[in-house]
Write a protein that holds these residues in place. Structure first.
Motif, mmCIF file in Angstrom:
data_model
loop_
_atom_site.group_PDB
_atom_site.id
_atom_site.type_symbol
_atom_site.label_atom_id
_atom_site.label_comp_id
_atom_site.label_asym_id
_atom_site.label_seq_id
_atom_site.Cartn_x
_atom_site.Cartn_y
_atom_site.Cartn_z
ATOM 1 N N ASN A 233 -10.843 8.786 -0.980
ATOM 2 C CA ASN A 233 -9.479 8.784 -0.444
ATOM 3 C C ASN A 233 -8.478 9.472 -1.378
ATOM 4 N N TYR A 234 -8.985 10.196 -2.367
ATOM 5 C CA TYR A 234 -8.112 10.969 -3.272
ATOM 6 C C TYR A 234 -7.201 11.880 -2.427
ATOM 7 N N GLY A 235 -5.919 11.810 -2.677
ATOM 8 C CA GLY A 235 -4.954 12.642 -1.935
ATOM 9 C C GLY A 235 -4.517 12.007 -0.632
ATOM 10 N N HIS A 236 -5.272 10.986 -0.171
ATOM 11 C CA HIS A 236 -4.997 10.428 1.155
ATOM 12 C C HIS A 236 -3.824 9.444 1.167
ATOM 13 N N PHE A 308 2.769 1.014 1.789
ATOM 14 C CA PHE A 308 2.257 -0.338 2.055
ATOM 15 C C PHE A 308 1.515 -0.437 3.383
ATOM 16 N N LEU A 309 1.562 0.631 4.197
ATOM 17 C CA LEU A 309 0.804 0.647 5.451
ATOM 18 C C LEU A 309 -0.636 1.104 5.211
ATOM 19 N N ASP A 310 -0.914 1.590 3.989
ATOM 20 C CA ASP A 310 -2.238 2.127 3.670
ATOM 21 C C ASP A 310 -3.301 1.017 3.724
ATOM 22 N N LYS A 311 -4.483 1.365 4.265
ATOM 23 C CA LYS A 311 -5.549 0.347 4.369
ATOM 24 C C LYS A 311 -6.036 -0.132 2.997
ATOM 25 N N LYS A 312 -5.780 0.667 1.945
ATOM 26 C CA LYS A 312 -6.208 0.250 0.601
ATOM 27 C C LYS A 312 -5.275 -0.802 -0.005
ATOM 28 N N THR A 313 -4.069 -0.916 0.574
ATOM 29 C CA THR A 313 -3.119 -1.888 0.037
ATOM 30 C C THR A 313 -3.603 -3.304 0.333
ATOM 31 N N LYS A 317 -0.408 -4.943 -3.126
ATOM 32 C CA LYS A 317 -0.665 -4.158 -4.337
ATOM 33 C C LYS A 317 -1.117 -2.757 -3.931
ATOM 34 N N LEU A 318 -0.402 -1.755 -4.424
ATOM 35 C CA LEU A 318 -0.774 -0.384 -4.072
ATOM 36 C C LEU A 318 -1.982 0.065 -4.887
ATOM 37 N N HIS A 319 -2.857 0.839 -4.246
ATOM 38 C CA HIS A 319 -4.021 1.375 -4.951
ATOM 39 C C HIS A 319 -3.937 2.897 -4.904
ATOM 40 N N PHE A 320 -3.930 3.523 -6.060
ATOM 41 C CA PHE A 320 -3.907 4.985 -6.095
ATOM 42 C C PHE A 320 -5.237 5.509 -6.610
ATOM 43 N N CYS A 332 -6.393 3.126 -9.455
ATOM 44 C CA CYS A 332 -5.380 2.486 -10.298
ATOM 45 C C CYS A 332 -4.524 1.566 -9.429
ATOM 46 N N ASN A 333 -4.432 0.293 -9.818
ATOM 47 C CA ASN A 333 -3.640 -0.623 -8.991
ATOM 48 C C ASN A 333 -2.534 -1.317 -9.782
ATOM 49 N N ASP A 334 -2.229 -0.765 -10.958
ATOM 50 C CA ASP A 334 -1.194 -1.419 -11.754
ATOM 51 C C ASP A 334 -0.137 -0.412 -12.231
ATOM 52 N N ILE A 335 0.143 0.579 -11.383
ATOM 53 C CA ILE A 335 1.138 1.579 -11.794
ATOM 54 C C ILE A 335 2.535 1.086 -11.398
ATOM 55 N N ALA A 336 3.440 1.159 -12.360
ATOM 56 C CA ALA A 336 4.798 0.640 -12.125
ATOM 57 C C ALA A 336 5.524 1.469 -11.069
#
Ligand code: NAD
Ligand code: GLY
Length: 348
Positions: A233-236, A308-313, A317-320, A332-336
Motif C-alpha cells: 500500500n506504499y503511496g496508497h 482516517f477513512l483508510d482501511k489501515k487506520t 491510529k494512522l499507518h504510513f 510507521c504508526n507513531d508519526i506526529a
C-alpha cells in the motif's frame, strides 16, 4: 516463452501462467461463466473463446467503468449465475482489468459460499497487481473497496499481448504499481527499471513477471494483510485521499498512487528513512514515464482528516507505509501530526 509461478497461501495453491494464452483446460469444472465488459469483450472475447473448450460455457458482458464496481453489478453476476444454474463445481472467469477481477472474484467468493474463479487480466495494473493475491470487492457510496473478501483465484493467465490495445494512459498508470513494488521489496529490480524501457516488449515481460513474483512472495507470507502485505500500500494512503478529493474522476488509480509515492517519500526523507539521493532516484524513475505529477493540496487539515477513512487506520491510529531505503519498506504508526502537516504543507 511461457513461464509459471506457483503461489501457496494458507487457503489456496495456484499457478500464475505467463505467455501467450494457450488452450484452457477446464474439464474439471461442471460449468463455466466468463465475465467481461463491452470494451474488453469487443477487443478480445473471440480470441479468448477460441481457447476455451467446454460444453457449458456462458458469457456475461458488463458495462465498463469503476462506477459499475458496485452492488448492482454484483447482483447482476449472481443472478446470471443462478439463472445458468452454476453449481459448486463451476468456475467464473474474469476477463478484464482490475474492476472485472475485483467484482468477479467477489461474486465467485460468495456464490454458493464460494466457487472457483480464474483471472485473465488485460490491463497492466491488473496483470502486476489486482489479478494476484485474492483481494476482491466492490465500492459503496462511502468509499472504494469497502465491501469484499479475500478469495484467491484458482489460476491466473498473464499474456502481455492483451496490452497492445490498452490506451497509453492506462498503460502508464500500471507502471506506477511496478515502481511501487520495486521500491518496497527489491533494490536490484529498481535498478533494472532505471535502465530498461517498459515500452519494449521484452523488458515489459521481465518487469511484469518480476512484479508478480515479488507480490506472490508477499501474499504467500501474509495473505490477510496482517503484516508485510501492508507494504503493497506504499503511496496508497496519500493516493486514496487524492482520488477521494478528485471524486475518482481526474486521475487513474496508478497516477494517484504515483503522486502518493512522492508525498510518502517526503515523509520518509523527513523521518530519516530515505536519503535525498534515493528520493530523487524514485522521482526520476516516475518522471521517465510522466508519472511525477504534482497534486496541489487545497486544505491540508481536510486532507489530513481524510486519512482516517483508510482501511489501515485502526483505533484512530494512522499507518504510513514508507520506504526504508530503496528495496525495503516500513509501516510507521507513531508519526506526529505536526510532521505529517509539514509534509502536506509542501504540497499546498
Ligand atoms: P479497469 O478495470 O477499469 O480498466 C481500465 C480501462 O481499460 C477500462 O475502460 C477497461 O475496459 C479498459 N481495458 C481493459 N483491458 C483493456 C485492453 N486490453 N485494451 C483496451 N482497453 C482495456 O481499471 P484497472 O486499472 O485495470 O483496475 C483498477 C481497479 O483495480 C480498481 O477498482 C482498483 O480498486 C482495483 N485494484 C485491485 C487490486 C487488488 O489487489 N485486488 C489492486 C490494484 C487495483
Ligand atoms: N494491491 C494491494 C494488495 O494486493 O495487497
Amino acid at each position: 516463452m511461457s513461464t509459471k509461478i506457483e503461489i501457496s497461501t494458507q487457503t489456496e495453491r495456484y499457478v500464475i501462467n505467463f505467455g501467450i494464452l494457450e488452450k484452457l483446460e477446464l474439464g474439471e469444472y461442471s460449468k463455466v461463466l466468463l465475465v467481461t465488459n463491452h470494451v474488453v469483450g469487443g477487443l478480445h472475447l473471440d480470441r479468448v473463446m477460441s481457447k476455451i473448450t467446454h460444453q457449458d460455457l456462458s458469457i456475461l458482458l458488463l458495462d465498463d467503468g469503476e462506477e459499475n464496481k458496485n452492488f448492482v453489478t454484483l447482483q447482476k453476476i449472481i443472478d446470471f449465475a443462478l439463472q445458468k444454474q452454476l453449481d459448486r463445481k463451476s468456475v467464473m472467469i474474469a476477463l478484464g482489468g482490475g474492476v472485472i477481477s475485483d467484482i468477479v472474484g467477489f461474486a465467485s467468493g460468495i456464490y454458493q459460499r464460494g466457487i472457483a474463479f480464474i483471472n485473465i487480466p488485460t490491463t497492466l495494473l491488473a496483470q502486476v497487481d489486482a489479478s494476484v493475491g485474492g483481494k476482491t470487492g466492490i465500492n459503496t457510496t462511502y468509499g472504494k473497496n469497502l465491501v469484499g473478501l479475500f478469495h484467491q483465484p484458482s489460476a491466473v493467465y498473464i499474456d502481455t499481448d492483451f496490452l497492445q490495445t490498452l490506451p497509453t494512459r492506462e498503460f502508464i498508470s500500471g507502471i506506477a504499481e511496478i515502481i511501487k513494488i520495486a521500491v518496497c521489496f527489491d533494490f536490484e529490480f529498481f535498478a533494472f527499471l532505471e535502465k530498461c524501457d517498459l515500452k519494449n516488449p521484452q523488458d515489459l515481460q521481465k518487469a511484469v513477471q518480476k512484479s508478480v513474483a515479488l507480490k506472490a512472495k508477499v501474499v504467500a507470507k501474509d495473505e490477510k494483510e496482517r503484516g508485510v502485505r501492508a507494504g503493497l500500500n506504499y503511496g496508497h494512503t496519500f493516493g486514496h485521499v487524492i482520488e477521494l478529493e478528485t471524486e475518482y474522476k481526474k486521475y487513474l488509480h496508478g497516477e494517484a498512487v504515483a503522486m502518493g509515492i512522492l508525498m510518502a517519500n517526503v515523509l520518509a526523507y523527513k523521518e530519516g528513512l530515505l536519503t535525498l539521493q534515493e528520493k530523487d532516484r524514485i522521482f526520476q524513475l516516475l518522471q521517465t514515464y510522466g508519472l511525477a505529477l504534482h497534486y496541489e493540496i487545497k486544505n491540508t487539515e481536510l486532507f489530513y482528516q481524510k486519512f482516517f477513512l483508510d482501511k489501515k487506520t485502526q483505533n484512530q491510529k494512522l499507518h504510513f507505509v514508507l520506504p526504508d531505503g530503496i528495496g525495503n519498506v516500513r509501516i510507521c504508526n507513531d508519526i506526529a501530526k505536526d510532521r505529517i502537516m509539514e509534509v502536506l504543507g509542501e504540497f499546498s
